[in-house]
Structures are given as C-alpha cells and as structure tokens.
Design a protein around this motif. Structure first.
Motif, PDB file in Angstrom:
ATOM      1  N   TYR A 266      26.131  20.124   9.238  1.00 55.54           N
ATOM      2  CA  TYR A 266      24.922  20.928   9.408  1.00 55.54           C
ATOM      3  C   TYR A 266      23.961  20.535  10.166  1.00 55.54           C
ATOM      4  O   TYR A 266      23.301  19.306  10.355  1.00 55.54           O
ATOM      5  N   ASP A 267      24.225  20.963  11.791  1.00 53.19           N
ATOM      6  CA  ASP A 267      23.271  20.731  12.773  1.00 53.19           C
ATOM      7  C   ASP A 267      21.952  19.840  12.747  1.00 53.19           C
ATOM      8  O   ASP A 267      21.602  19.439  13.631  1.00 53.19           O
ATOM      9  N   ASP A 268      21.549  20.928  12.572  1.00 53.38           N
ATOM     10  CA  ASP A 268      19.961  20.888  11.721  1.00 53.38           C
ATOM     11  C   ASP A 268      19.420  20.611  11.060  1.00 53.38           C
ATOM     12  O   ASP A 268      18.598  20.742  10.418  1.00 53.38           O
ATOM     13  N   TYR A 269      19.966  20.082  10.488  1.00 52.36           N
ATOM     14  CA  TYR A 269      19.583  19.417   8.835  1.00 52.36           C
ATOM     15  C   TYR A 269      18.721  17.886   8.841  1.00 52.36           C
ATOM     16  O   TYR A 269      18.352  17.070  10.680  1.00 52.36           O
ATOM     17  N   TYR A 270      17.598  18.464   8.466  1.00 50.47           N
ATOM     18  CA  TYR A 270      16.341  17.514   8.327  1.00 50.47           C
ATOM     19  C   TYR A 270      16.325  15.921   8.556  1.00 50.47           C
ATOM     20  O   TYR A 270      15.188  15.768   8.380  1.00 50.47           O
ATOM     21  N   GLY A 271      18.049  15.492   7.837  1.00 43.41           N
ATOM     22  CA  GLY A 271      17.646  13.245   7.426  1.00 43.41           C
ATOM     23  C   GLY A 271      18.934  12.892   8.461  1.00 43.41           C
ATOM     24  O   GLY A 271      18.850  13.899   9.500  1.00 43.41           O
ATOM     25  N   GLU A 272      19.376  12.638   8.423  1.00 38.93           N
ATOM     26  CA  GLU A 272      20.307  11.801   8.771  1.00 38.93           C
ATOM     27  C   GLU A 272      21.841  13.009   9.462  1.00 38.93           C
ATOM     28  O   GLU A 272      22.819  13.023   8.240  1.00 38.93           O
ATOM     29  N   VAL A 273      21.967  13.110  10.407  1.00 38.14           N
ATOM     30  CA  VAL A 273      22.603  14.474  10.978  1.00 38.14           C
ATOM     31  C   VAL A 273      24.041  14.206  10.438  1.00 38.14           C
ATOM     32  O   VAL A 273      24.215  13.303  10.832  1.00 38.14           O
ATOM     33  N   ALA A 274      25.241  14.472  10.322  1.00 39.11           N
ATOM     34  CA  ALA A 274      26.227  14.303   9.684  1.00 39.11           C
ATOM     35  C   ALA A 274      26.970  14.192  10.868  1.00 39.11           C
ATOM     36  O   ALA A 274      27.326  14.014  11.988  1.00 39.11           O
ATOM     37  N   LYS A 275      27.670  12.420  11.061  1.00 41.71           N
ATOM     38  CA  LYS A 275      28.916  11.865  11.910  1.00 41.71           C
ATOM     39  C   LYS A 275      29.951  12.133  12.075  1.00 41.71           C
ATOM     40  O   LYS A 275      30.862  12.062  12.776  1.00 41.71           O
ATOM     41  N   VAL A 276      30.667  12.954  10.790  1.00 39.65           N
ATOM     42  CA  VAL A 276      32.139  13.396  10.996  1.00 39.65           C
ATOM     43  C   VAL A 276      31.595  15.465  11.204  1.00 39.65           C
ATOM     44  O   VAL A 276      31.057  15.864  10.269  1.00 39.65           O
ATOM     45  N   ASP A 277      32.509  15.711  11.848  1.00 35.95           N
ATOM     46  CA  ASP A 277      32.472  17.125  11.804  1.00 35.95           C
ATOM     47  C   ASP A 277      32.767  18.571  10.478  1.00 35.95           C
ATOM     48  O   ASP A 277      31.980  19.198  10.210  1.00 35.95           O
ATOM     49  N   ASN A 278      33.823  17.025  10.026  1.00 33.13           N
ATOM     50  CA  ASN A 278      34.453  17.886   8.458  1.00 33.13           C
ATOM     51  C   ASN A 278      34.582  16.610   7.257  1.00 33.13           C
ATOM     52  O   ASN A 278      34.729  15.831   7.719  1.00 33.13           O
ATOM     53  N   VAL A 279      34.476  17.800   6.237  1.00 29.88           N
ATOM     54  CA  VAL A 279      35.131  16.774   5.321  1.00 29.88           C
ATOM     55  C   VAL A 279      36.031  17.929   4.165  1.00 29.88           C
ATOM     56  O   VAL A 279      35.314  19.145   3.925  1.00 29.88           O
ATOM     57  N   ARG A 280      37.344  17.850   4.120  1.00 30.68           N
ATOM     58  CA  ARG A 280      37.986  18.307   3.168  1.00 30.68           C
ATOM     59  C   ARG A 280      38.372  17.410   2.267  1.00 30.68           C
ATOM     60  O   ARG A 280      38.987  16.317   1.209  1.00 30.68           O
ATOM     61  N   TRP A 281      38.749  18.300   1.378  1.00 28.28           N
ATOM     62  CA  TRP A 281      39.319  17.553  -0.114  1.00 28.28           C
ATOM     63  C   TRP A 281      40.659  18.468  -0.456  1.00 28.28           C
ATOM     64  O   TRP A 281      40.892  20.248  -0.660  1.00 28.28           O
ATOM     65  N   GLN A 282      41.382  18.051  -0.928  1.00 26.45           N
ATOM     66  CA  GLN A 282      43.314  18.294  -0.916  1.00 26.45           C
ATOM     67  C   GLN A 282      42.744  18.579  -2.718  1.00 26.45           C
ATOM     68  O   GLN A 282      42.958  17.485  -3.204  1.00 26.45           O
ATOM     69  N   VAL A 283      43.000  19.430  -3.696  1.00 19.05           N
ATOM     70  CA  VAL A 283      42.784  19.470  -5.155  1.00 19.05           C
ATOM     71  C   VAL A 283      44.888  19.424  -5.265  1.00 19.05           C
ATOM     72  O   VAL A 283      45.305  20.147  -5.052  1.00 19.05           O
ATOM     73  N   ILE A 284      45.087  18.041  -5.987  1.00 26.77           N
ATOM     74  CA  ILE A 284      45.970  17.654  -6.509  1.00 26.77           C
ATOM     75  C   ILE A 284      45.919  17.070  -8.045  1.00 26.77           C
ATOM     76  O   ILE A 284      45.338  15.847  -8.571  1.00 26.77           O
ATOM     77  N   GLU A 285      45.991  18.034  -8.800  1.00 26.54           N
ATOM     78  CA  GLU A 285      46.292  17.110 -10.187  1.00 26.54           C
ATOM     79  C   GLU A 285      47.398  16.319 -10.411  1.00 26.54           C
ATOM     80  O   GLU A 285      46.941  15.280 -11.680  1.00 26.54           O
ATOM     81  N   ASP A 286      48.416  16.495 -10.044  1.00 27.25           N
ATOM     82  CA  ASP A 286      49.122  15.955 -10.739  1.00 27.25           C
ATOM     83  C   ASP A 286      49.425  14.315 -10.132  1.00 27.25           C
ATOM     84  O   ASP A 286      49.299  13.853  -8.915  1.00 27.25           O
ATOM     85  N   ASP A 287      49.238  13.001 -10.814  1.00 31.96           N
ATOM     86  CA  ASP A 287      49.133  12.092 -10.744  1.00 31.96           C
ATOM     87  C   ASP A 287      49.944  11.332  -9.341  1.00 31.96           C
ATOM     88  O   ASP A 287      49.488  10.623  -8.650  1.00 31.96           O
ATOM     89  N   THR A 288      51.463  11.368  -9.855  1.00 34.40           N
ATOM     90  CA  THR A 288      52.578  11.566  -8.728  1.00 34.40           C
ATOM     91  C   THR A 288      52.308  11.286  -7.532  1.00 34.40           C
ATOM     92  O   THR A 288      52.257  10.900  -6.097  1.00 34.40           O
ATOM     93  N   ALA A 289      51.633  12.759  -7.407  1.00 36.04           N
ATOM     94  CA  ALA A 289      52.017  13.592  -6.262  1.00 36.04           C
ATOM     95  C   ALA A 289      50.623  13.236  -5.288  1.00 36.04           C
ATOM     96  O   ALA A 289      50.389  12.978  -4.302  1.00 36.04           O
ATOM     97  N   ARG A 290      49.277  12.711  -6.288  1.00 33.61           N
ATOM     98  CA  ARG A 290      49.073  12.433  -5.302  1.00 33.61           C
ATOM     99  C   ARG A 290      48.875  10.856  -4.986  1.00 33.61           C
ATOM    100  O   ARG A 290      48.145  10.903  -3.093  1.00 33.61           O
ATOM    101  N   TYR A 291      49.351  10.323  -5.234  1.00 33.46           N
ATOM    102  CA  TYR A 291      49.809   9.341  -5.084  1.00 33.46           C
ATOM    103  C   TYR A 291      50.612   9.148  -3.910  1.00 33.46           C
ATOM    104  O   TYR A 291      50.388   8.328  -3.232  1.00 33.46           O
ATOM    105  N   ASN A 292      51.556  10.457  -3.868  1.00 31.55           N
ATOM    106  CA  ASN A 292      52.791  10.210  -2.539  1.00 31.55           C
ATOM    107  C   ASN A 292      51.326  10.794  -1.263  1.00 31.55           C
ATOM    108  O   ASN A 292      51.808  10.495  -0.477  1.00 31.55           O
ATOM    109  N   TYR A 293      50.537  11.440  -1.835  1.00 34.63           N
ATOM    110  CA  TYR A 293      49.937  12.570  -1.068  1.00 34.63           C
ATOM    111  C   TYR A 293      49.516  11.285  -0.254  1.00 34.63           C
ATOM    112  O   TYR A 293      48.614  11.165   1.203  1.00 34.63           O
TER     113      TYR A 293
END
Length: 613
Positions: A266-293
């Motif tokens: 959010y470019d108009d954030y009142y605090g310290e504006v983020a230094k990355v454009d995006n944060v993305r989370w992949q949802v992976i519930e399997d242990d081995t799949a998370r590790y491989n990812y």
C-alpha cells in the motif's frame, strides 16, 4: 450455560471463577514447524512421493517483486473478528493494523495506529490519539471506526473473539436480563476523529498487549451490516473473502481457498512503506510437498518438517538478547546453504488427561516414565526445550532461572529421567497389576513425530500395568472430541495470545475445564472428585482474577498464584508438560528479513523485507 462468546464478564466469572474463554480455542495448536498453524503439525511425513505445487496453480499473476512463502494450513477468512486459525491470521496481519503491535513478533508492544495514549490513575480509562492514516480505499482512519470495529468484535454473529473484549480486557458494557452482552453498550467514545476513549470495567494488566491482537484491528465504519443499524457498504462474504479493507502496509490482492493468497504493498501507508511489491503464500498441507516446494526454490522463506530436518546442519553464529539463535543451515537437498533463525516462542505442548476417565495413579505413572529431555532430543531433534511447568520459562514469575530453580527443587516425578519402577509402584498401590492393567486411549494429531513419542511411552507404561492404545485424528476432530468429553489422554499445544502466565494457566483453572459446559478451554474435567489439588488450583486462579491491575502489588499476588497453580498441576497431573517449541525458519540469500520474536512468525509484519534479486 449460554454461549461463552456472548457472556458478560460478570456472569462468566460468577459461573466459572475465572477469566472467560471462547468456544474456539484461541492459542490452541496441534504443533508445527516453520510457519505455524492451528491446523497442522508440520512434523513427520515420508519422502516416497513427490507432490509438486507450482506458483502458477493459483492462476493469478502479480506485478513487481514477490516474496514467496508457504502456509501449511488452509485460510478460512479475511475478517479479523472471525479468524481463529493461524494461517488466516498470518495474512490478516499484513492487511489490518491495530492500535498497538508486537514489532517483528517480539513480546513487547509498541504503538501502531495509536500515535500516543494516556491511562487513568485507576487503570480503567485509556485515551488514544490516532495516527494520520488511511484505509486501502483511501478513506481516513477515524476513532469512530474503532467503536464500530469493536462492536463487531463484541456482538457480530461473525465474531469468534467476543470474549477478548468483553471478558479478557473487560470493556465496560451493559447486560440483559440473562446477564449477556447488550449490543451497542460498549464504553467506547470518539470525542473527535483522532481521539478514542476506552473504559474498562476493572483494570487488566495486559490491556495494551491484547489490543495488538488483530481481532481489535480498525475497519471502516459500516463496511458490513452485521451490527447495529448499519446497512453495510458491501456484503459480508465480499468483505471476508474478496475485498477486505484495512489500513495495514499491504492491501489484499487475492485468495483462492486451499491454493494461494497474496497481498500488494500500500503506497500511502502511514508507516514504513513496504519494500517488496507483493507477498504471496502457497497453501500446501502435505509435509513432503512443502519440503519439495522449498527445495525447488519456489519459496523464499520456509520451515522444514522434522522428518527432513538434520540438527547437525545448523550453525549458530550468534544468540541475541531475546534468545534468538541466528546462523545458517546446510547444505540443503538442493546444495544451497540457507539462513537460519531459531526462536523460543511462547508456547507449551502437553499431554492432557480427562481426569474423569483416567485415574490419578495412571496420570502419575505417565509423569514418572516421561523423560522430557529425552523426548526433545531424540524425538523432536532438539527443536525446543523440555518443559516441566506449563508457563513458558521466559514469562514464568521471576524468569527462566526462577523456573529452573523451582523445577530442580520441587518437581516430584524426576527431571531428565524415566522411572518405570516408581510408575509401577504407584499403580500397584492403587490395585493394578499384571492381570489388572488399566486401558487408556491416547489420541493425537496426525503426526509421525508425536506418534514416535507415544510409542516410547506406550512401551514404558506396559511395564507399569498400563495398556496404552494410540489413535490419530485430524485437528478439528480432536478438538470436537475434546469438547464433547470423549478424549482420555490427548496431545495439544498452546501459543500465546498475550505474553503473561494467565494466558496459559487459564487452561488449568478447573471450572473452565468442564466439558459438560459450553466452550471449555481445555478438556481435563478437573473436579474435587478426581483431584486432591482441585481447590488449590481453583482458589489460586481466583486470586489472579481478583488482582488484575498492572501494579507491583497485584503482580506479586498473581505471581504467587501462578506458582500455586503449577504446583497443583504437578500434584494432580491434569496436564503433563512436554516441551516449549523452538520455531525455526530458513530463507535463501535473496531475502533480507528481520528475525521474528517470541510471539511467533504470525505476528510479524513484512513491510521491512527486502529482496536481492
């Protein structure tokens, strides 16, 4: 008994003798590694199948730099007052701001939307001056927004945290003929757009800490029409899943249930504006799949399941004043060396006993055979510290050294030892023997690691006339059985909602453990009929309730009561403490991120993260 989520403080304290709880357990968890979740243990798993989940699975493209992460549990909502799972909370933390915050998850609160505040001499009136901030839709953050947001927290049918404001903090309010909260009566005033006045029914020592919880986040007044006379600017489902409007450093981008989610700076954030454009989370519930990812470098920042974790690959280069171990880990399977942080988070993982079904001699036999130190080193691969008290050592009265001194002098079942002979003796004194073994059902989350510990206990207990059967269940099923009083011995954990012993020891307040009542906070059913120390624990927790003020005298009284509750638990073995988790995370050199603190990675905002690629 009425739903505790709607009870007034007065009625619930009268009914239970302690601070209120919710039907959904606030800090409850099945365990975890890396990015914590209340629905996934993150341990165990095998390496025989490879389940790939690629960034393209979501069908969403992001413009600019992307900080890629993994969630091990499914997101359920973007509504701050509805979220009870940690996966949702991790994303909500980036989109919504509160009056206070835990900087990088450290257990010391700082101002966030509160530019300044004052507290009355009797610690019941808080006056906040607000920052000049805007929401992601461009509208200004006003004091009246908090009045609306907190009314939603107290009375919306979508709220799962009403007890936070009505009972934990205890904002002054009116009740109806059944002593339940009367909507619209919270003592919250907005004399101007920038001034907010909050009045409590009585002092509470952790008020500011609680106000850092995202349930208390600001939202635009009238955004949804689930309280009062508001028609709502949008439908609830749109706000909770497609268009949540907050004032945090990132604005919502997308969420595809069970797949992925992303936020954009959010470019108009009142605090310290983020230094990355995006944060993305992949949802992976399997242990081995998370590790491989993670090994395929699809994630910049990740945890390692215990099955794939090698403690010999950790190189600790420094330990800071907060006990955070900082260094490197490697080589990974892909040949890379990752950055590493290990943090002793405010957590406790334990075995609970339904005391109505498991007699005291059996509970004591468990305590005698359990060697916490052995389990931490051999089963959990050193990813934590052995626990002999229910309160995490860093917030135990007097600190970790006081906890260690108390354990060394008074713990009755042996520190760092297995005493099968003593377990056998206590069982035989109670009339059990080779032809009269006690049958007990052990129920745990779906975790190979916890099952490994269970098998060790099972084999040891067999020599002490206890026949233990092991059963695994998914997290929601385990909780449902617990609430219904169907468990015998069970494994769970608790992560801090606020950094004080009472947030943990409320689970050992006997009246709150009664599964015949609505919303028990734990499932041990501690009564005078099954526990010799029942009254001691009950009276001690009432001392905590009766002395809530942030004063030295009240703190000393609470400290004495906290220790008394720990002693009562030792005597009756309502819960058998196992370990305090060390949260460990790993990241590639392309990321520059501050280590998180003892409140855990879910409390860390990501606006200071930088990418070097």
């Amino acid at each position: 008994m009425p739903d505790t989520n709607k009870l007034s403080r007065r009625r619930f304290l009268k009914a239970t003798g302690g601070a209120a709880t919710a039907a959904a357990l606030a800090g409850c968890t099945g365990g975890g590694d890396g990015e914590e979740t209340t629905t996934d243990d993150g341990t165990g798993g095998d390496d025989t199948t490879e389940q790939q989940t690629t960034a393209e699975d979501s069908g969403q493209e992001l413009s600019g730099s992307v900080f890629n992460r993994i969630l091990s549990g499914t997101i359920t909502t973007m509504d701050p007052v509805s979220a009870t799972d940690t996966s949702s909370g991790i994303v909500i933390q980036q989109v919504f701001d509160c009056l206070m915050s835990y900087p990088d998850g450290l257990p010391t609160v700082e101002n966030e939307l509160a530019a300044d505040y004052t507290v009355s001499d009797d610690f019941t009136t808080y006056t906040f001056q607000l920052e000049d901030a805007t929401y992601h839709d461009g509208s200004k953050v006003k004091a009246s927004d908090f009045a609306y947001a907190w009314e939603r927290l107290a009375s919306s049918e979508n709220s799962r945290r009403a007890y936070f404001i009505l009972d934990s903090i205890g904002v002054k309010h009116e009740t109806d003929s059944e002593d339940s909260y009367k909507p619209g009566t919270l003592s919250i005033e907005a004399p101007s757009e920038t001034e907010l006045v909050v009045t409590l029914d009585e002092p509470f020592h952790s008020t500011l800490e609680m106000l850092a919880y995202t349930s208390f986040a600001a939202v635009p007044e009238g955004i949804v029409g689930d309280v009062g006379d508001y028609d709502g600017e949008m439908e609830y489902t749109e706000f909770a899943s497609k268009n949540p409007i907050g004032s945090g450093p990132f604005e919502f981008n997308f969420w595809e249930k069970g797949t992925a989610a992303a936020v954009t700076k959010y470019d108009d954030y009142y605090g310290e504006v983020a230094k990355v454009d995006n944060v993305r989370w992949q949802v992976i519930e399997d242990d081995t799949a998370r590790y491989n990812y993670a090994m395929n470098e699809n994630a910049d920042y990740f945890g390692l399941p215990t099955a794939q974790y090698d403690p010999g690959k950790v190189q600790v280069e420094s330990t800071d004043e907060f006990g955070r171990e900082i260094g490197t880990y490697g080589p990974l399977r892909n040949g890379k060396t990752a950055n590493y942080v290990g943090v002793p988070t405010l957590s406790i993982f334990y075995v609970g006993f339904n005391m109505n079904k498991v007699p005291k001699p059996v509970r004591q036999a468990f305590a005698y055979v359990l060697n916490q130190d052995q389990m931490v080193e051999e089963v959990f691969k050193g990813r934590g510290s052995p626990a002999y008290v229910f309160t995490p050592p860093t917030i135990y009265p007097g600190g970790a050294q006081a906890a260690n001194d108390k354990i060394e002098s008074d713990y009755p079942y042996g520190v760092a030892e297995t005493n099968i002979q003593k377990a056998k003796e206590v069982m035989e004194e109670a009339g059990y023997g080779p032809d009269n073994k006690f049958e007990v059902q052990w129920t745990q989350y779906n975790s190979d690691t916890w099952e490994e510990m269970a098998k060790i206990l099972r084999d040891q207990l067999a020599s002490a006339h206890v026949n233990m059967k092991i059963q695994k269940a998914d997290f929601s099923t385990l909780l449902e059985r617990g609430r219904n009083g169907q468990l015998e011995a069970y494994t769970l954990g608790w992560i801090a909602d606020w950094p004080a012993p009472d947030n943990f020891l409320q689970l050992l307040n006997p009246p709150q453990t009664d599964t015949s009542k609505q919303g028990p906070i734990s499932y041990v059913n501690w009564t005078a009929d099954n526990g010799d120390a029942y009254q001691k624990a009950t009276d001690a927790y009432q001392e905590v309730v009766n002395n809530p003020a942030p004063t030295d005298d009240a703190q000393q009284t609470r400290n004495d009561a906290y220790v008394a509750i720990e002693e009562a638990n030792w005597e009756d073995v309502a819960m058998l403490n196992i370990y305090n988790r060390k949260d460990e995370t790993f990241w590639y050199d392309s990321v520059d991120i501050e280590p998180f603190g003892g409140m855990g990675p879910s409390r860390q905002k990501l606006n200071k993260v930088q990418l070097n690629r």
